[in-house]
Design a protein around this motif. Structure first.
Motif, PDB file in Angstrom:
ATOM      1  N   TRP A   1       9.187  22.314  35.167  1.00  0.00           N
ATOM      2  CA  TRP A   1      10.397  22.965  35.639  1.00  0.00           C
ATOM      3  C   TRP A   1      10.838  22.369  36.980  1.00  0.00           C
ATOM      4  CZ3 TRP A   1      13.515  26.143  33.088  1.00  0.00           C
ATOM      5  CH2 TRP A   1      13.009  26.891  32.008  1.00  0.00           C
ATOM      6  N   VAL A   2      12.126  22.178  37.120  1.00  0.00           N
ATOM      7  CA  VAL A   2      12.730  21.898  38.419  1.00  0.00           C
ATOM      8  C   VAL A   2      13.880  22.883  38.598  1.00  0.00           C
ATOM      9  CG1 VAL A   2      12.054  19.471  38.519  1.00  0.00           C
ATOM     10  CG2 VAL A   2      14.219  20.092  37.441  1.00  0.00           C
ATOM     11  N   ASN A   3      14.252  23.147  39.841  1.00  0.00           N
ATOM     12  CA  ASN A   3      15.284  24.137  40.132  1.00  0.00           C
ATOM     13  C   ASN A   3      16.073  23.672  41.348  1.00  0.00           C
ATOM     14  OD1 ASN A   3      15.215  27.492  41.556  1.00  0.00           O
ATOM     15  ND2 ASN A   3      16.794  26.571  40.296  1.00  0.00           N
ATOM     16  N   SER A   4      17.349  23.354  41.116  1.00  0.00           N
ATOM     17  CA  SER A   4      18.192  22.871  42.203  1.00  0.00           C
ATOM     18  C   SER A   4      19.642  23.233  41.915  1.00  0.00           C
ATOM     19  CB  SER A   4      18.041  21.357  42.347  1.00  0.00           C
ATOM     20  OG  SER A   4      18.774  20.864  43.432  1.00  0.00           O
ATOM     21  N   PRO A   5      20.326  23.898  42.881  1.00  0.00           N
ATOM     22  CA  PRO A   5      19.831  24.493  44.117  1.00  0.00           C
ATOM     23  C   PRO A   5      18.738  25.517  43.829  1.00  0.00           C
ATOM     24  CG  PRO A   5      22.234  24.430  44.128  1.00  0.00           C
ATOM     25  CD  PRO A   5      21.801  24.084  42.746  1.00  0.00           C
ATOM     26  N   ALA A   6      17.776  25.583  44.734  1.00  0.00           N
ATOM     27  CA  ALA A   6      16.550  26.319  44.452  1.00  0.00           C
ATOM     28  C   ALA A   6      16.640  27.777  44.878  1.00  0.00           C
ATOM     29  CB  ALA A   6      15.372  25.651  45.153  1.00  0.00           C
ATOM     30  N   ASN A   7      16.065  28.615  44.068  1.00  0.00           N
ATOM     31  CA  ASN A   7      15.803  30.005  44.403  1.00  0.00           C
ATOM     32  C   ASN A   7      14.308  30.100  44.703  1.00  0.00           C
ATOM     33  OD1 ASN A   7      15.453  32.791  44.467  1.00  0.00           O
ATOM     34  ND2 ASN A   7      15.778  33.079  42.269  1.00  0.00           N
ATOM     35  N   PRO A   8      13.914  30.500  45.918  1.00  0.00           N
ATOM     36  CA  PRO A   8      14.662  31.207  46.951  1.00  0.00           C
ATOM     37  C   PRO A   8      15.127  30.359  48.131  1.00  0.00           C
ATOM     38  CG  PRO A   8      12.323  31.439  47.381  1.00  0.00           C
ATOM     39  CD  PRO A   8      12.446  30.592  46.141  1.00  0.00           C
ATOM     40  N   THR A   9      14.741  29.094  48.190  1.00  0.00           N
ATOM     41  CA  THR A   9      14.885  28.340  49.437  1.00  0.00           C
ATOM     42  C   THR A   9      16.276  27.764  49.659  1.00  0.00           C
ATOM     43  OG1 THR A   9      14.218  26.246  48.424  1.00  0.00           O
ATOM     44  CG2 THR A   9      12.454  27.674  49.285  1.00  0.00           C
ATOM     45  N   GLY A  10      17.063  27.611  48.591  1.00  0.00           N
ATOM     46  CA  GLY A  10      18.373  26.984  48.723  1.00  0.00           C
ATOM     47  C   GLY A  10      18.320  25.475  48.819  1.00  0.00           C
TER      48      GLY A  10
ATOM     49  N   TRP B   1      16.657  31.742  53.559  1.00  0.00           N
ATOM     50  CA  TRP B   1      15.192  31.664  53.513  1.00  0.00           C
ATOM     51  C   TRP B   1      14.742  31.573  54.964  1.00  0.00           C
ATOM     52  CZ3 TRP B   1      11.557  32.916  50.366  1.00  0.00           C
ATOM     53  CH2 TRP B   1      10.304  32.300  50.347  1.00  0.00           C
ATOM     54  N   VAL B   2      14.162  32.657  55.458  1.00  0.00           N
ATOM     55  CA  VAL B   2      13.988  32.820  56.898  1.00  0.00           C
ATOM     56  C   VAL B   2      12.509  32.954  57.239  1.00  0.00           C
ATOM     57  CG1 VAL B   2      14.744  34.123  58.920  1.00  0.00           C
ATOM     58  CG2 VAL B   2      16.169  34.120  56.849  1.00  0.00           C
ATOM     59  N   ALA B   3      12.048  32.153  58.197  1.00  0.00           N
ATOM     60  CA  ALA B   3      10.650  32.211  58.627  1.00  0.00           C
ATOM     61  C   ALA B   3      10.382  33.531  59.348  1.00  0.00           C
ATOM     62  CB  ALA B   3      10.330  31.036  59.541  1.00  0.00           C
ATOM     63  N   ALA B   4       9.255  34.137  59.022  1.00  0.00           N
ATOM     64  CA  ALA B   4       8.848  35.384  59.661  1.00  0.00           C
ATOM     65  C   ALA B   4       7.997  35.086  60.890  1.00  0.00           C
ATOM     66  CB  ALA B   4       8.051  36.241  58.686  1.00  0.00           C
ATOM     67  N   PRO B   5       8.212  35.790  61.989  1.00  0.00           N
ATOM     68  CA  PRO B   5       7.372  35.577  63.178  1.00  0.00           C
ATOM     69  C   PRO B   5       5.893  35.775  62.853  1.00  0.00           C
ATOM     70  CG  PRO B   5       9.280  36.930  63.707  1.00  0.00           C
ATOM     71  CD  PRO B   5       9.267  36.788  62.213  1.00  0.00           C
ATOM     72  N   GLU B   6       5.083  34.812  63.274  1.00  0.00           N
ATOM     73  CA  GLU B   6       3.640  34.835  63.029  1.00  0.00           C
ATOM     74  C   GLU B   6       3.314  34.935  61.540  1.00  0.00           C
ATOM     75  OE1 GLU B   6       1.915  37.903  65.423  1.00  0.00           O
ATOM     76  OE2 GLU B   6       2.669  37.063  67.302  1.00  0.00           O
ATOM     77  N   GLY B   7       4.283  34.578  60.694  1.00  0.00           N
ATOM     78  CA  GLY B   7       4.030  34.531  59.252  1.00  0.00           C
ATOM     79  C   GLY B   7       3.940  35.871  58.572  1.00  0.00           C
ATOM     80  N   ASP B   8       4.304  36.974  59.246  1.00  0.00           N
ATOM     81  CA  ASP B   8       4.153  38.307  58.673  1.00  0.00           C
ATOM     82  C   ASP B   8       5.477  38.761  58.071  1.00  0.00           C
ATOM     83  OD1 ASP B   8       3.611  40.925  58.004  1.00  0.00           O
ATOM     84  OD2 ASP B   8       2.482  41.353  59.837  1.00  0.00           O
ATOM     85  N   ALA B   9       5.687  38.418  56.809  1.00  0.00           N
ATOM     86  CA  ALA B   9       6.960  38.720  56.158  1.00  0.00           C
ATOM     87  C   ALA B   9       7.148  40.208  55.917  1.00  0.00           C
ATOM     88  CB  ALA B   9       7.055  37.958  54.846  1.00  0.00           C
ATOM     89  N   TRP B  10       6.078  40.918  55.587  1.00  0.00           N
ATOM     90  CA  TRP B  10       6.205  42.349  55.341  1.00  0.00           C
ATOM     91  C   TRP B  10       6.602  43.096  56.617  1.00  0.00           C
ATOM     92  CZ3 TRP B  10       6.588  44.857  50.839  1.00  0.00           C
ATOM     93  CH2 TRP B  10       6.202  44.168  49.689  1.00  0.00           C
ATOM     94  N   GLN B  11       6.044  42.692  57.749  1.00  0.00           N
ATOM     95  CA  GLN B  11       6.431  43.336  59.002  1.00  0.00           C
ATOM     96  C   GLN B  11       7.881  43.018  59.344  1.00  0.00           C
ATOM     97  OE1 GLN B  11       5.066  45.718  60.723  1.00  0.00           O
ATOM     98  NE2 GLN B  11       6.855  45.673  62.080  1.00  0.00           N
ATOM     99  N   MET B  12       8.308  41.801  59.090  1.00  0.00           N
ATOM    100  CA  MET B  12       9.705  41.445  59.321  1.00  0.00           C
ATOM    101  C   MET B  12      10.612  42.287  58.423  1.00  0.00           C
ATOM    102  SD  MET B  12      11.508  37.702  59.000  1.00  0.00           S
ATOM    103  CE  MET B  12      13.293  37.509  58.975  1.00  0.00           C
TER     104      MET B  12
END
Length: 363
Positions: free
Chosen positions: A158-167, A306-317
């Motif tokens: 599989w390939v996906n472009s434009p990609a979900n979730p990263t765009g 597609w947004v980086a979470a501070p200190e990698g904690d996506a659930w806290q973000m």
């Protein structure tokens, strides 16, 4: 007694906590988690659902001649590739069922292989489709990372472009070459092709059709997700095989939906309107996130941030955004372990709901 398959929780069912936090705001939660369209379908498309008597009899599983011609015409007009509507195009009942069921049909076609390769950060149904077929689901970050032993066992990649979730926009030429060199069918999910922001929309079928399938949906392009209609196109032998086996499975888009899809695929004007809606909505959400303390960049394609979470904690973000702005976003682990340090923000709420979220944080 031997334990059988136990389905994992559906990703979005895990968001109850986040929804509850966001729902404490006056006006309720602004749900930016699931990528479901919110804007209206064109009036002419909706009118076509009610016209004629196509609901009376069984519709053709492969799609009407008119639908296949409209799909081929759209591929040529908008994506710059040529396919034969009589032999290289067929309909599906929305592309999610196609993604989920394809591996089991490919396994019947080639029992000697047992592996499905898929992007490591991606739509979860690529992996689940392989799992439901009793096959190995093997993720990859880059084509060069794929182990030769996995490639030899691969039924498909599989390939996906434009990609979900990263765009992201991926190199479809390289994917086509990789698959052909190894006799591995390349299945290109191009459902967001119309929402390509960095350069023109494209398709893997610009490389010809041998060993390639492109998968397309009207869900995003035409805000027609509830109608469940899509199509696949490419390698004639593979399309023929899938057409025939899917007939036996009773997979057929409803007749009125097929008629409406013909109208939708023939009209580009409403797509340009929708493109501008998403472009503006994405830009506004970047501002909202910045006001909440989370810098984000516009994607190269699709309608997600597609947004980086501070200190990698996506659930806290996600909890923080729910508390500050009343928005619900998706932690990146929904899209694979490599996405765990990010959140996905879908631009799928009407502008007034986005502005409600913005007002809560003074954006």
């Amino acid at each position: 007694m031997t334990a059988g398959f136990s389905p994992p929780p559906y990703p979005y069912d895990r968001l109850d906590e986040i929804v509850a936090i966001a729902g404490r705001h006056e006006g309720g939660a602004v749900d930016l988690s699931i990528g479901t369209p919110c804007d209206p379908s064109p009036d002419a498309v909706l009118a076509a659902l009610c016209a004629g008597d196509s609901a009376r009899g069984y519709p053709p599983s492969i799609g009407t001649k008119e639908l296949r011609a409209a799909a081929a015409g759209w591929i040529h007009r908008r994506l710059g590739a040529t396919v034969d509507p009589a032999a290289q195009v067929a309909a599906c009942v929305g592309t999610k069922e196609f993604v989920a069921s394809l591996p089991q049909y490919l396994k019947l076609r080639d029992p000697s292989r047992d592996t499905v390769l898929y992007p490591a950060i991606s739509y979860p149904t690529y992996e689940m489709g392989a799992t439901l077929a009793g096959l190995r689901a093997v993720p990859y970050l880059e084509l060069a990372d794929i182990d030769d032993r996995d490639a030899r066992r691969a039924l498909a990649i599989w390939v996906n472009s434009p990609a979900n979730p990263t765009g992201e926009l991926h190199d479809l030429d390289a994917a086509a070459a990789w698959g052909r060199e190894r006799a591995v069918p390349v299945i290109s999910d191009e459902c967001y092709a119309e929402f390509t922001w960095s350069g023109p929309a494209t398709t893997i079928l610009r490389n010809g059709t041998d060993g390639l399938l492109a998968v397309h949906s009207l869900s995003k392009r035409d805000n027609f997700a509830g109608a469940r209609i899509g199509f696949y196109a490419g390698d004639g032998a593979l399309v023929h095989y899938l057409r025939e086996v899917r007939k036996h499975a009773g997979l057929m888009p409803p007749g009125p939906v097929q008629a409406a899809a013909v109208v939708a695929l023939g009209d580009d004007a409403h797509v340009e309107v929708q493109r501008e809606r998403y472009r503006a909505r994405l830009a506004r959400l970047v501002e909202v996130l910045a006001a909440a303390g989370y810098p984000a960049a516009l994607p190269a394609g699709a309608f997600y941030l597609w947004v980086a979470a501070p200190e990698g904690d996506a659930w806290q973000m996600a909890r923080d955004l729910a508390a500050k702005a009343g928005v619900v976003v998706s932690p990146g682990e929904f899209y694979g372990p490599h996405g765990a340090g990010f959140v996905r923000v879908a631009a799928v709420q009407p502008d007034d709901r986005v502005e409600l979220a913005a007002s809560r944080i003074g954006a």
